[in-house]
Motif scaffolding. Sequence first.
Motif, PDB file in Angstrom:
ATOM      1  N   ASP A   1       6.007  62.767  19.310  1.00 23.80           N
ATOM      2  CA  ASP A   1       5.014  61.740  19.056  1.00 23.80           C
ATOM      3  C   ASP A   1       5.547  60.370  19.436  1.00 23.80           C
ATOM      4  O   ASP A   1       6.622  59.952  18.991  1.00 23.80           O
ATOM      5  CB  ASP A   1       4.601  61.760  17.584  1.00 23.80           C
TER       6      ASP A   1
ATOM      7  N   ASN B   1       1.580  56.829  16.037  1.00 25.77           N
ATOM      8  CA  ASN B   1       1.104  56.229  14.792  1.00 25.77           C
ATOM      9  C   ASN B   1       0.591  54.819  15.057  1.00 25.77           C
ATOM     10  O   ASN B   1       0.590  54.335  16.202  1.00 25.77           O
ATOM     11  CB  ASN B   1       2.208  56.244  13.730  1.00 25.77           C
TER      12      ASN B   1
ATOM     13  N   ASP C   1      -7.289  61.404   9.866  1.00 19.94           N
ATOM     14  CA  ASP C   1      -6.121  60.564  10.133  1.00 19.94           C
ATOM     15  C   ASP C   1      -6.282  59.704  11.382  1.00 19.94           C
ATOM     16  O   ASP C   1      -5.544  58.730  11.558  1.00 19.94           O
ATOM     17  CB  ASP C   1      -4.869  61.436  10.287  1.00 19.94           C
ATOM     18  N   GLU C   2      -7.214  60.059  12.264  1.00 21.48           N
ATOM     19  CA  GLU C   2      -7.417  59.294  13.496  1.00 21.48           C
ATOM     20  C   GLU C   2      -8.372  58.125  13.314  1.00 21.48           C
ATOM     21  O   GLU C   2      -8.379  57.205  14.148  1.00 21.48           O
ATOM     22  CB  GLU C   2      -7.975  60.201  14.587  1.00 21.48           C
TER      23      GLU C   2
ATOM     24  N   ASN D   1       5.035  63.802  13.640  1.00 24.23           N
ATOM     25  CA  ASN D   1       5.188  62.732  12.665  1.00 24.23           C
ATOM     26  C   ASN D   1       4.740  63.178  11.275  1.00 24.23           C
ATOM     27  O   ASN D   1       3.869  64.046  11.133  1.00 24.23           O
ATOM     28  CB  ASN D   1       4.349  61.513  13.088  1.00 24.23           C
ATOM     29  N   ASP D   2       5.345  62.581  10.271  1.00 25.98           N
ATOM     30  CA  ASP D   2       4.943  62.791   8.872  1.00 25.98           C
ATOM     31  C   ASP D   2       5.073  64.244   8.429  1.00 25.98           C
ATOM     32  O   ASP D   2       4.373  64.696   7.509  1.00 25.98           O
ATOM     33  CB  ASP D   2       3.503  62.305   8.636  1.00 25.98           C
TER      34      ASP D   2
END
Length: 271
Positions: free
Chosen positions: A12, A48, A114-115, A199-200
């Motif tokens: 990412d 992100n 999330d987007e 990510n995350d």
Amino acid sequence: MNIELVQLQGRDGDTAYNLTRTLEAIATCAADTDLLVFPETQLMGFANAQQLAEVAEPLDGPSLQAVQRAARERNVSVLVGLAENDGGAFYNTSVLVSPEGVALSYRKTHLWPDERGLFLPGDRFATALWNGIRVGILICYDIELPEAARALGQLGAELILVTNGNMDPYGPVHRTAIMARAQENQAFAVMVNRVGEGNDGLVFAGGSAAIDPFGRVMFEAGREECRHIVTLDLDLLQAARRDYDYLSDRRLFLAGEQVEHPDGHRELLIP
């Protein structure tokens, strides 16, 4: 028609790494491959909020230009996803690149929670004639809403291509959805997902798949990186619609202006 599903682990926000792996896959594809399909946002990964403005590129940016050069060199078509920057507006976009240039591009219309706030949703569905078959593109969460694939069906799609970034625990959801979208539109559907971590702490579910117009699984990947070629028997399109044709028999039609372009592109604008 031979389609290679390229199920990879991405990084990412690391365009250099992702682009290198994309170009390597194109350069080493089989001589009789017609199309390579990569995962959602393959070129940038899921950047992100801090990374997005730095890594997003326009459709004439350096990363997609590199893909176009590779496609020309190998005389192959490529479906690849990226974070698109259109004058400061960001979209989750997938682009079908042929040796001649961009054959079709699509901006994700149904954004995952999330987007939202990072990307804007697209405002249309589209199909194009490619190698004698009408193709349309969807992205990940789109396939969970049957109207998205139906819009492509309404535009005559015979092959639905899906760039995917589906994560645990939702792998089974997309397995069911891609089979249903193919069967109910009597079209081929090819879906390519990511694997590995993002990510995350997200863990991507793999499970890339190719489905025939009867809704039958032609190929299904596991959870590791892989490359697999499927051959589409285009005669199955006519066979699936021989006794009944869902698109002809339906009594409800999707709203929106349908536009026919001289080059064969068809669009359904979202009202």
